[in-house]
Design a protein around this motif. Sequence first.
Motif, PDB file in Angstrom:
ATOM      1  N   GLY A 107      57.329 -57.391 -61.070  1.00  0.00           N
ATOM      2  CA  GLY A 107      58.228 -57.000 -62.149  1.00  0.00           C
ATOM      3  C   GLY A 107      57.445 -56.463 -63.327  1.00  0.00           C
ATOM      4  O   GLY A 107      56.456 -57.038 -63.728  1.00  0.00           O
ATOM      5  N   ALA A 108      57.912 -55.348 -63.899  1.00  0.00           N
ATOM      6  CA  ALA A 108      57.306 -54.855 -65.134  1.00  0.00           C
ATOM      7  C   ALA A 108      57.597 -55.850 -66.235  1.00  0.00           C
ATOM      8  O   ALA A 108      58.696 -56.362 -66.334  1.00  0.00           O
ATOM      9  N   VAL A 129      55.487 -61.092 -62.037  1.00  0.00           N
ATOM     10  CA  VAL A 129      56.323 -61.965 -61.235  1.00  0.00           C
ATOM     11  C   VAL A 129      56.850 -61.140 -60.075  1.00  0.00           C
ATOM     12  O   VAL A 129      57.545 -60.154 -60.289  1.00  0.00           O
ATOM     13  N   ARG A 130      56.497 -61.510 -58.856  1.00  0.00           N
ATOM     14  CA  ARG A 130      56.901 -60.728 -57.706  1.00  0.00           C
ATOM     15  C   ARG A 130      58.272 -61.203 -57.234  1.00  0.00           C
ATOM     16  O   ARG A 130      58.409 -62.263 -56.659  1.00  0.00           O
ATOM     17  N   GLN A 173      65.635 -63.827 -61.873  1.00  0.00           N
ATOM     18  CA  GLN A 173      66.219 -62.622 -62.442  1.00  0.00           C
ATOM     19  C   GLN A 173      65.366 -62.054 -63.563  1.00  0.00           C
ATOM     20  O   GLN A 173      65.277 -60.841 -63.753  1.00  0.00           O
ATOM     21  N   LYS A 174      64.695 -62.923 -64.300  1.00  0.00           N
ATOM     22  CA  LYS A 174      63.874 -62.466 -65.427  1.00  0.00           C
ATOM     23  C   LYS A 174      62.667 -61.658 -64.964  1.00  0.00           C
ATOM     24  O   LYS A 174      62.106 -60.888 -65.734  1.00  0.00           O
ATOM     25  N   ARG A 182      68.425 -57.422 -59.942  1.00  0.00           N
ATOM     26  CA  ARG A 182      68.897 -58.277 -61.040  1.00  0.00           C
ATOM     27  C   ARG A 182      70.375 -58.609 -60.873  1.00  0.00           C
ATOM     28  O   ARG A 182      70.791 -59.759 -61.048  1.00  0.00           O
ATOM     29  N   GLN A 183      71.168 -57.606 -60.554  1.00  0.00           N
ATOM     30  CA  GLN A 183      72.602 -57.846 -60.401  1.00  0.00           C
ATOM     31  C   GLN A 183      72.886 -58.757 -59.212  1.00  0.00           C
ATOM     32  O   GLN A 183      73.776 -59.622 -59.279  1.00  0.00           O
ATOM     33  N   ARG A 184      72.133 -58.586 -58.132  1.00  0.00           N
ATOM     34  CA  ARG A 184      72.337 -59.461 -56.978  1.00  0.00           C
ATOM     35  C   ARG A 184      71.965 -60.902 -57.309  1.00  0.00           C
ATOM     36  O   ARG A 184      72.613 -61.845 -56.834  1.00  0.00           O
TER      37      ARG A 184
END
Length: 430
Positions: A107-108, A129-130, A173-174, A182-184
Amino acid sequence: MAENRNESLAAWMTAQQMSAAELADVVNRAIGVFTGRTGATSERTVFRWLSGENRWPQERQRRGLESVTGLPATALGFVPRGKSTSAPTFPEDPDMRRRELLGAAAGAAAATLPLTSSALSSSVVARTVRVGGGDVIRLRDDVERLVALDAERGGHGLERAALAGAAEALRLQKGSVTQRVRQRLYALAADYTSTAAWSLIDAGRLDGAGPHLDRALALAGLAQDAEMVLKVWNLRAMLARQRRDYTEAVAAAQAAQACVAARRSPLHVSLAHARTAVGLAHAGEVRAAVRCLGRAEDALAKADPAQPRSSWIAFYGPAELYSLTAIVRDVVGHPVQAEAAAHRALAALPAGYRRNRAHTTARLALAQLHQGDAEQACATSGRVFKTMEGMELPGRVRMLLGDFQRDLIARSPVLAHQWMDRYRTHWSSS
């Protein structure tokens, strides 16, 4: 150019369910973290990578890609300039490849501070965070196991596990890579939280269910998941009926009817109509309740039973509609039709739905009692304890048997005392 297509990058994007535009966005954000200035990678740039037209991205883009994926550029199918070898592929070991594909999404970082020092590039790795499709699949499998446990023995005892699953989904999600992931994850958090609410409703612990449903509805909104919204309104209707707030029960069921998911799916709108019928029956609206049952039947007849469905609504089909019909018919004073519907429900129920079978059996006993056949009703009610033998009676089933006991006392006090003496041990041990 087809022979130069970057299959390794394409495979990674497929595993993460990531579009070209989404990859460009997260690479640009990753570049912004270690340079202080958002990158200029475009969707067209990604298409050039995929086609093989650009086989070695600029340095900033390579660093961004490596930060996002957790893989070196060469493992993503890129070839340094001046080398003529074909793009390398992932390791042949299928398990290793699966782990890389499902677990290697970085994650960026969310921070947008103007970091300019090259030494801070290491902080990007530290904050990585992968999170990707593999995490979504794992959480989905876990919530489906909770649903299976609920079908087998009832929802009691599942609240803690469900809330832990929701917390895990929100934590991940973060660090998620794409908007889609994220939505899932938000949708999964809504699913888990509503499952926690259902656990309390089924156990008869109604006070704590409302806050869970409020939270689940908010999460479903963040997920933009119309089906999760419908699930929450369906549970809200059930909770209101258990509280004997029949006006709210009808309103919640009608809100479920108005959901986008209900407009798209005959299966979902059938459930919403059936739930409305139950609320109307308890509110004394006999004709309206029967009309809603008819709409539920018509809609279910249009549903394709072979169509894939979410685990939370897997319970709904002919058997459940017969069971809800038995409730409506008994409540509005049609016990003969209620008995027939209960028999049809029991015949159609899958073997694994023990809690539903116990609940419908208790409804059958009530319908028989309301026809004046108290002895047969007592015998039928005894099957509830046999069905749930070795497991705790779910709160809703226990409350239904309490209704049966009160009606039995009013109609035949002698039989009622015999019934209580006979099943006292079963009642206390379950």
